[in-house]
Write an enzyme that holds these catalytic residues in place. Structure first.
Site, short mmCIF file in Angstrom:
data_model
loop_
_atom_site.label_atom_id
_atom_site.label_comp_id
_atom_site.label_asym_id
_atom_site.label_seq_id
_atom_site.Cartn_x
_atom_site.Cartn_y
_atom_site.Cartn_z
N CYS A 113 -7.43 0.26 4.78
CA CYS A 113 -6.63 1.02 4.18
C CYS A 113 -5.50 0.56 3.79
O CYS A 113 -4.43 0.71 3.89
CB CYS A 113 -6.32 2.37 5.22
N CYS A 130 -12.01 2.29 0.46
CA CYS A 130 -12.55 3.55 1.09
C CYS A 130 -14.03 3.62 1.35
O CYS A 130 -14.32 4.16 2.21
CB CYS A 130 -12.13 4.74 0.06
N CYS A 190 -14.61 2.49 4.92
CA CYS A 190 -13.81 3.06 5.80
C CYS A 190 -14.66 4.08 6.75
O CYS A 190 -15.44 4.96 6.15
CB CYS A 190 -12.68 3.91 5.18
N GLU A 243 3.55 -9.21 18.51
CA GLU A 243 4.03 -7.87 18.04
C GLU A 243 5.28 -8.03 17.28
O GLU A 243 5.79 -7.29 16.18
CB GLU A 243 4.13 -6.97 19.01
N CYS A 285 -11.30 12.12 5.18
CA CYS A 285 -10.19 11.77 4.59
C CYS A 285 -9.74 12.69 3.37
O CYS A 285 -10.48 12.89 2.51
CB CYS A 285 -10.20 10.34 4.38
FE1 SF4 Z 1 -7.42 5.29 3.94
FE2 SF4 Z 1 -8.85 7.39 3.34
FE3 SF4 Z 1 -9.45 5.38 2.00
FE4 SF4 Z 1 -10.14 5.53 4.78
S1 SF4 Z 1 -10.81 6.86 3.23
S2 SF4 Z 1 -9.40 3.67 3.54
S3 SF4 Z 1 -8.20 6.27 5.75
S4 SF4 Z 1 -7.53 6.21 2.09
#
Ligand code: SF4
Length: 354
Positions: free
Chosen positions: A192, A199, A202, A37, A208
């Protein structure tokens, strides 16, 4: 999306696509969690991996780290930058040996009281190593949340940061804390991403806001522009007849604290400065092209001067912060990147018995 749906989707994604094979995750060792970390602050995973292996091989536990010389610790940190992190690790290890039997404390406040461990890092260690419900807000999480909520404003501003802490808390589940913490950090690092986020991969894209708006890269808002000040320094690279180079240890705190650099001279009359300050008579050979090293808060323009000792080189050794360093047989000590680079160049130009 509710807390449970956000974290459920993220955890389902993590079970399939997370990175459980990163070296600091394999052993489930709190010491490894702490070291990783700290190394990962400001530094990417791919850069950290070889440093992590070398560091934990040399110092397998907190006791070994506490017993080490600071010079050896800084040597193993050379090239990773932000050397205060290494000095703080060393100090924190000594404190843990003194107060906690050489173990990482599980108490969140005690963790946060250790040198170099801020709120988010303490939370990450507590969640990852001890599965506690603590809320993290590192750079990756800030990016995910500002996009997910289409939150305007630079996260470095107190009001925006406070809002982000509340949102991070609202999304943190009550179970599987280690996995959730890793999942949100992994989402930020691998999906992200700062540039060109994936996206389409995601797990939370359907809710989002930035994705719906079509502008994820507008978030987070950038820091207000400011030009960094420039400082200039002359470094005198003094060699003796055997090709050894004079290095001086910097004071323990501040920029490059505890590292070894060439003597820095702010005097126009460099030979007189060497005589008065180092007790050495030198001949100046060459002024090299300046090079720039950038820190977070300023640029440092370094002018290296190649110089040779005339006569005996022993006098400077009366100063305990000074050594004659042999670039051909380097020992273990911390060197800032530009100094390491210049030592390499000196090695190339070394002419015996010059
Ligand atoms: Fe990031 Fe939103 Fe794209 Fe997901 S959908 S990668 S949270 S910008």
């Amino acid at each position: 999306m509710s807390r449970s749906r956000f974290s459920r989707r993220l955890l389902r994604w993590y079970d399939k696509h997370g990175r459980p094979d990163l070296p600091w995750r394999l052993a489930g060792n709190p010491y490894h969690t702490w070291i990783s970390e700290i190394m990962l602050q400001q530094t990417q995973v791919s850069t950290v991996i070889p440093y992590f292996h070398r560091f934990t091989k040399r110092f397998p536990d907190i006791i070994a780290l506490a017993r080490a010389d600071l010079d050896t610790v800084l040597h193993l940190w050379t090239g990773l930058g932000y050397y205060a992190r290494a000095r703080n690790l060393h100090r924190a290890a000594k404190i843990m040996v003194e107060k906690n039997n050489g173990q990482l404390p599980q108490d969140f406040q005690a963790l946060q009281a250790l040198p170099g461990i801020g709120r988010s890092t303490a939370a990450a260690i507590a969640a990852l190593a001890f599965d506690q419900r603590q809320v993290i807000l590192d750079g990756n999480v800030k990016r995910v949340l500002t996009r997910y909520h289409a939150l305007d404003g630079w996260p470095g501003e107190r009001a925006v940061e406070n809002q982000l802490w509340s949102l991070a808390d609202a999304h943190t589940p009550n179970k599987r804390l280690a996995d959730y913490t890793q999942a949100i950090m992994d989402l930020g690092a691998t999906v992200c991403r700062r540039v060109r986020p994936y996206c389409e991969r995601c797990p939370v894209r359907t809710s989002c806001k930035a994705f719906a708006q079509g502008n994820p890269q507008d978030y987070p808002s950038p820091a207000p522009r400011r030009s960094l000040p420039v400082k200039a320094v002359t470094m005198v690279m003094i060699r003796d007849q055997r090709g050894r180079v004079l290095l001086q240890q910097r004071p323990p705190a501040g920029v490059w604290g505890g590292l070894w650099t060439f003597p820095e001279c702010n005097d126009d009359d460099v030979p007189a400065w060497c005589r008065d300050t180092l007790g050495l008579s030198v001949r100046l050979d060459d002024r090299w092209q300046p090079l720039r090293h950038s820190f977070t808060h300023f640029h440092l323009d370094i002018t290296p001067i190649d110089a040779h000792v005339l006569g005996a080189s022993g006098q400077a050794m009366e100063n305990p912060d000074v050594i004659w360093y042999n670039p051909n047989k380097p020992d273990e000590r911390g060197l800032p990147v530009p100094v390491k680079h210049l030592l390499g160049k000196l090695r190339e130009t070394y002419e015996p018995n010059r």
